[in-house]
Write a protein that holds these residues in place. Structure first.
Motif, PDB file in Angstrom:
ATOM      1  N   ALA A 292       0.833  -1.206   0.000  1.00  0.00           N
ATOM      2  CA  ALA A 292       0.000   0.000   0.000  1.00  0.00           C
ATOM      3  C   ALA A 292       0.869   1.258   0.000  1.00  0.00           C
ATOM      4  O   ALA A 292       0.525   2.267  -0.638  1.00  0.00           O
ATOM      5  N   SER A 293       1.998   1.197   0.690  1.00  0.00           N
ATOM      6  CA  SER A 293       2.932   2.328   0.672  1.00  0.00           C
ATOM      7  C   SER A 293       3.531   2.504  -0.718  1.00  0.00           C
ATOM      8  O   SER A 293       3.714   3.631  -1.189  1.00  0.00           O
ATOM      9  N   TRP A 294       3.855   1.390  -1.366  1.00  0.00           N
ATOM     10  CA  TRP A 294       4.366   1.479  -2.737  1.00  0.00           C
ATOM     11  C   TRP A 294       3.371   2.181  -3.645  1.00  0.00           C
ATOM     12  O   TRP A 294       3.756   3.042  -4.443  1.00  0.00           O
ATOM     13  N   LEU A 295       2.089   1.831  -3.518  1.00  0.00           N
ATOM     14  CA  LEU A 295       1.077   2.446  -4.371  1.00  0.00           C
ATOM     15  C   LEU A 295       0.971   3.940  -4.096  1.00  0.00           C
ATOM     16  O   LEU A 295       0.863   4.750  -5.027  1.00  0.00           O
ATOM     17  N   GLY A 296       0.998   4.319  -2.820  1.00  0.00           N
ATOM     18  CA  GLY A 296       0.967   5.738  -2.499  1.00  0.00           C
ATOM     19  C   GLY A 296       2.187   6.468  -3.036  1.00  0.00           C
ATOM     20  O   GLY A 296       2.083   7.595  -3.549  1.00  0.00           O
ATOM     21  N   MET A 297       3.350   5.828  -2.943  1.00  0.00           N
ATOM     22  CA  MET A 297       4.563   6.436  -3.474  1.00  0.00           C
ATOM     23  C   MET A 297       4.536   6.493  -4.992  1.00  0.00           C
ATOM     24  O   MET A 297       5.134   7.396  -5.598  1.00  0.00           O
ATOM     25  N   ASP A 298       3.854   5.535  -5.640  1.00  0.00           N
ATOM     26  CA  ASP A 298       3.680   5.600  -7.091  1.00  0.00           C
ATOM     27  C   ASP A 298       3.004   6.913  -7.487  1.00  0.00           C
ATOM     28  O   ASP A 298       3.413   7.585  -8.442  1.00  0.00           O
ATOM     29  N   VAL A 299       1.956   7.269  -6.745  1.00  0.00           N
ATOM     30  CA  VAL A 299       1.236   8.510  -7.030  1.00  0.00           C
ATOM     31  C   VAL A 299       2.138   9.719  -6.796  1.00  0.00           C
ATOM     32  O   VAL A 299       2.210  10.637  -7.628  1.00  0.00           O
ATOM     33  N   LEU A 300       2.847   9.722  -5.660  1.00  0.00           N
ATOM     34  CA  LEU A 300       3.735  10.846  -5.345  1.00  0.00           C
ATOM     35  C   LEU A 300       4.837  10.979  -6.390  1.00  0.00           C
ATOM     36  O   LEU A 300       5.174  12.090  -6.814  1.00  0.00           O
ATOM     37  N   MET A 301       5.408   9.861  -6.811  1.00  0.00           N
ATOM     38  CA  MET A 301       6.475   9.903  -7.803  1.00  0.00           C
ATOM     39  C   MET A 301       5.956  10.378  -9.151  1.00  0.00           C
ATOM     40  O   MET A 301       6.608  11.164  -9.847  1.00  0.00           O
ATOM     41  N   PHE A 302       4.784   9.901  -9.548  1.00  0.00           N
ATOM     42  CA  PHE A 302       4.240  10.260 -10.856  1.00  0.00           C
ATOM     43  C   PHE A 302       3.939  11.751 -10.925  1.00  0.00           C
ATOM     44  O   PHE A 302       4.181  12.394 -11.946  1.00  0.00           O
ATOM     45  N   VAL A 303       3.418  12.321  -9.850  1.00  0.00           N
ATOM     46  CA  VAL A 303       3.126  13.753  -9.839  1.00  0.00           C
ATOM     47  C   VAL A 303       4.420  14.554  -9.775  1.00  0.00           C
ATOM     48  O   VAL A 303       4.626  15.507 -10.525  1.00  0.00           O
ATOM     49  N   GLY A 304       5.337  14.173  -8.877  1.00  0.00           N
ATOM     50  CA  GLY A 304       6.646  14.812  -8.814  1.00  0.00           C
ATOM     51  C   GLY A 304       6.628  16.176  -8.159  1.00  0.00           C
ATOM     52  O   GLY A 304       5.822  16.463  -7.269  1.00  0.00           O
ATOM     53  N   VAL A 368       5.422  -4.398 -20.564  1.00  0.00           N
ATOM     54  CA  VAL A 368       6.622  -5.076 -21.082  1.00  0.00           C
ATOM     55  C   VAL A 368       7.392  -5.738 -19.950  1.00  0.00           C
ATOM     56  O   VAL A 368       7.864  -6.881 -20.086  1.00  0.00           O
ATOM     57  N   PHE A 369       7.520  -5.056 -18.829  1.00  0.00           N
ATOM     58  CA  PHE A 369       8.207  -5.634 -17.670  1.00  0.00           C
ATOM     59  C   PHE A 369       7.546  -6.931 -17.240  1.00  0.00           C
ATOM     60  O   PHE A 369       8.211  -7.939 -16.985  1.00  0.00           O
ATOM     61  N   MET A 370       6.239  -6.913 -17.145  1.00  0.00           N
ATOM     62  CA  MET A 370       5.537  -8.082 -16.648  1.00  0.00           C
ATOM     63  C   MET A 370       5.529  -9.230 -17.651  1.00  0.00           C
ATOM     64  O   MET A 370       5.485 -10.397 -17.266  1.00  0.00           O
ATOM     65  N   VAL A 371       5.587  -8.911 -18.936  1.00  0.00           N
ATOM     66  CA  VAL A 371       5.578  -9.962 -19.964  1.00  0.00           C
ATOM     67  C   VAL A 371       6.920 -10.686 -20.032  1.00  0.00           C
ATOM     68  O   VAL A 371       6.979 -11.914 -20.150  1.00  0.00           O
ATOM     69  N   PHE A 372       8.003  -9.933 -19.917  1.00  0.00           N
ATOM     70  CA  PHE A 372       9.326 -10.509 -20.156  1.00  0.00           C
ATOM     71  C   PHE A 372      10.100 -10.817 -18.879  1.00  0.00           C
ATOM     72  O   PHE A 372      11.254 -11.242 -18.943  1.00  0.00           O
ATOM     73  N   THR A 373       9.504 -10.556 -17.714  1.00  0.00           N
ATOM     74  CA  THR A 373      10.142 -10.924 -16.450  1.00  0.00           C
ATOM     75  C   THR A 373       9.108 -11.579 -15.546  1.00  0.00           C
ATOM     76  O   THR A 373       7.912 -11.601 -15.865  1.00  0.00           O
ATOM     77  N   ASP A 374       9.571 -12.086 -14.434  1.00  0.00           N
ATOM     78  CA  ASP A 374       8.674 -12.694 -13.452  1.00  0.00           C
ATOM     79  C   ASP A 374       8.315 -11.721 -12.331  1.00  0.00           C
ATOM     80  O   ASP A 374       7.803 -12.141 -11.283  1.00  0.00           O
ATOM     81  N   ILE A 375       8.583 -10.452 -12.533  1.00  0.00           N
ATOM     82  CA  ILE A 375       8.339  -9.448 -11.496  1.00  0.00           C
ATOM     83  C   ILE A 375       6.846  -9.135 -11.442  1.00  0.00           C
ATOM     84  O   ILE A 375       6.183  -8.993 -12.482  1.00  0.00           O
ATOM     85  N   ASN A 376       6.303  -9.017 -10.236  1.00  0.00           N
ATOM     86  CA  ASN A 376       4.874  -8.771 -10.083  1.00  0.00           C
ATOM     87  C   ASN A 376       4.524  -7.323 -10.436  1.00  0.00           C
ATOM     88  O   ASN A 376       5.388  -6.482 -10.690  1.00  0.00           O
ATOM     89  N   LEU A 377       3.218  -7.058 -10.444  1.00  0.00           N
ATOM     90  CA  LEU A 377       2.733  -5.738 -10.863  1.00  0.00           C
ATOM     91  C   LEU A 377       3.231  -4.635  -9.939  1.00  0.00           C
ATOM     92  O   LEU A 377       3.642  -3.569 -10.407  1.00  0.00           O
ATOM     93  N   ASP A 378       3.182  -4.853  -8.625  1.00  0.00           N
ATOM     94  CA  ASP A 378       3.582  -3.814  -7.682  1.00  0.00           C
ATOM     95  C   ASP A 378       5.006  -3.343  -7.927  1.00  0.00           C
ATOM     96  O   ASP A 378       5.275  -2.137  -8.040  1.00  0.00           O
ATOM     97  N   GLN A 379       5.931  -4.280  -8.022  1.00  0.00           N
ATOM     98  CA  GLN A 379       7.340  -3.918  -8.198  1.00  0.00           C
ATOM     99  C   GLN A 379       7.610  -3.394  -9.599  1.00  0.00           C
ATOM    100  O   GLN A 379       8.428  -2.475  -9.777  1.00  0.00           O
ATOM    101  N   SER A 380       6.968  -3.971 -10.611  1.00  0.00           N
ATOM    102  CA  SER A 380       7.165  -3.493 -11.983  1.00  0.00           C
ATOM    103  C   SER A 380       6.714  -2.048 -12.118  1.00  0.00           C
ATOM    104  O   SER A 380       7.426  -1.200 -12.674  1.00  0.00           O
ATOM    105  N   LEU A 381       5.509  -1.754 -11.623  1.00  0.00           N
ATOM    106  CA  LEU A 381       4.986  -0.394 -11.711  1.00  0.00           C
ATOM    107  C   LEU A 381       5.854   0.581 -10.936  1.00  0.00           C
ATOM    108  O   LEU A 381       6.145   1.692 -11.405  1.00  0.00           O
ATOM    109  N   PHE A 382       6.293   0.177  -9.739  1.00  0.00           N
ATOM    110  CA  PHE A 382       7.139   1.041  -8.910  1.00  0.00           C
ATOM    111  C   PHE A 382       8.441   1.365  -9.637  1.00  0.00           C
ATOM    112  O   PHE A 382       8.872   2.520  -9.677  1.00  0.00           O
ATOM    113  N   GLU A 383       9.084   0.352 -10.208  1.00  0.00           N
ATOM    114  CA  GLU A 383      10.366   0.564 -10.880  1.00  0.00           C
ATOM    115  C   GLU A 383      10.219   1.439 -12.107  1.00  0.00           C
ATOM    116  O   GLU A 383      11.045   2.325 -12.369  1.00  0.00           O
TER     117      GLU A 383
END
Length: 446
Positions: A292-304, A368-383
């Protein structure tokens, strides 16, 4: 007959070419054997990734900065960070001046850029102002950090000076590079380290136009420009909201804030709430944070942060414009008004364009991250968002990514840093006047 290379005609093209040249030079310097500890030099991918991350003031790394790079390599990284930060603030500030009609036409700025002359009085004052403000704030931050590193952690004065300067430059330029393998986790409860860095990050993220206006009119906020009012209000909301959200979610997490006392939790929560704006320092293990913190930080990072600053993302001004557009539409108002000022229609379209292009880049790269790696959605989106918004925070997967995905992050960092500026300048400086209007018709919405 001699052949001439085509010259970039748009100021944004000049900036992109300049940043690309800086990346190439930085890559070559980092590949020298003298830049790496141990035998041989860095590989092309290691040098390129680090150079792009430094020039684009991101902070993502594929090698351990204090362990892998020598003093020479660290100096190269520092210079690239400073060059990238000053370049971004200078061009973005000039763009603000040009769009606000304070100086002449696009041709004047293009001519000054191509000939490398500063004949325009206001252009000169903007450039010198950016440099002076940057150097002053970095020097003050470095002084505080140097004293703390020397007196509180038994570093020699030369070592303390180097640590202070490196982290001050990295903080003000929102880069997030650190000279400790665990970033700043060793200083999680030290306010003399965390607070100066947080203040430098916030100052760099506000942008030169805001800092300059605050210096002149800090006692009379009612006379601030619309840009400054939006930046200050939106920044305060995101800083407070982000800090409270992360602190609340991580309060009992045994891997992050849980073991700390109450003052330590509040300090660490505030620090982690500031960093997604988009510095990339971390005082707790980001990989152990709650999803949940990752998702909140996703929003903060995207806005900048703010436009014409060292922070990345779509910018708080863009977000605020779209918010007020939505507010006006819900209320059925024909015009969008912000702080007793009517917003021009061109600004609304520019904000929408930047946001939609950014969303497309993030979503496409995440798929693309999720198709070609085994990384889940949370970490792929965060990265992906961390790279595109030039933040530098990571859940710990960057080093282990396949080569293709690391190359994708390189492209995202470069596009994320220069793409929004290029798009914004192209939209702001290019106006096509249609001599006729087509028949009007409305499709069904919703």
């Amino acid at each position: 007959m001699s052949r001439r290379w085509p010259r970039p005609r748009h100021p944004a093209q000049v900036v992109v070419a300049g940043f690309a040249a800086a990346v190439v030079v930085g890559t070559l310097l980092l590949m020298l054997p003298v830049a790496r500890r141990g035998p041989g030099g860095a590989s092309l991918l290691e040098g390129l990734f680090t150079s792009v991350s430094a020039v684009c003031v991101t902070g993502l790394i594929v090698v351990d900065t204090p362990v892998y790079w020598t003093g020479f390599g660290q100096v190269v990284i520092l210079c690239l960070i400073q060059l990238g930060g000053l370049g971004i603030m200078t061009f973005a500030s000039l763009l603000v001046v040009l769009v606000s009609r304070r100086i002449g036409l696009r041709a004047r700025l293009t001519a000054a850029t191509e000939t490398k002359t500063l004949g325009l009085g206001e252009v000169r004052s903007v450039i010198f102002g950016v440099v002076k403000v940057s150097m002053l704030l970095e020097a003050l931050t470095a002084l505080v950090l140097m004293l703390r590193f020397a007196t509180g952690y038994d570093n020699s004065w030369p070592r303390a000076l180097w640590l202070g300067v490196f982290h001050a430059v990295s903080a003000f330029n929102n880069a997030g590079f650190a000279l400790y393998s665990d970033n700043l986790m060793g200083f999680v409860t030290d306010p003399w380290i965390c607070l100066p860095l947080a203040c430098a990050v916030i100052a760099g993220g506000l942008g030169f136009p805001v800092l300059f206006e605050l210096r002149r009119r800090w006692r009379s906020p009612m006379s601030w420009s619309l840009h400054t009012k939006i930046v200050m209000c939106a920044s305060a909301i995101f800083l407070v909201g982000g800090s409270v959200f992360i602190t609340a979610i991580e309060w009992t997490n045994p891997a992050t804030l849980g073991p700390l006392d109450t003052p330590g939790k509040l300090l660490a929560g505030f620090f982690q709430g500031v960093m997604p704006r988009t510095a990339g320092f971390n005082s707790v293990d980001t990989g152990q944070m709650n999803p949940a913190s990752w998702l909140g930080m996703d929003v903060l990072m995207f806005v900048g942060g703010a436009s014409a600053g060292t922070a990345g993302g779509i910018k708080v001004t863009t977000f605020a414009v779209l918010f007020f557009v939505l507010y006006a539409e819900v209320r059925g108002e024909s015009a969008v008004n912000i702080f007793h000022r009517r917003l021009h229609g061109d600004t609304q379209r520019q904000a929408l364009t930047v946001v939609l292009l950014s969303v497309a880049a993030v979503v496409g790269s995440t798929v693309v991250f999720m198709v070609f790696t085994d990384i889940n959605l949370d970490q792929s989106l965060f990265e992906v968002i961390s790279a595109f918004a030039t933040v530098g925070l990571s859940t710990g997967i960057t080093t282990d990514l396949p080569t293709a995905e690391q190359v994708m992050l390189i492209v995202l960092m470069f596009i994320g840093r220069l793409g929004p500026i290029t798009v914004a300048s192209a939209l702001a400086l290019r106006r096509r006047v249609r001599l006729y209007d087509l028949p009007e018709e409305r499709p069904v919405i919703g």
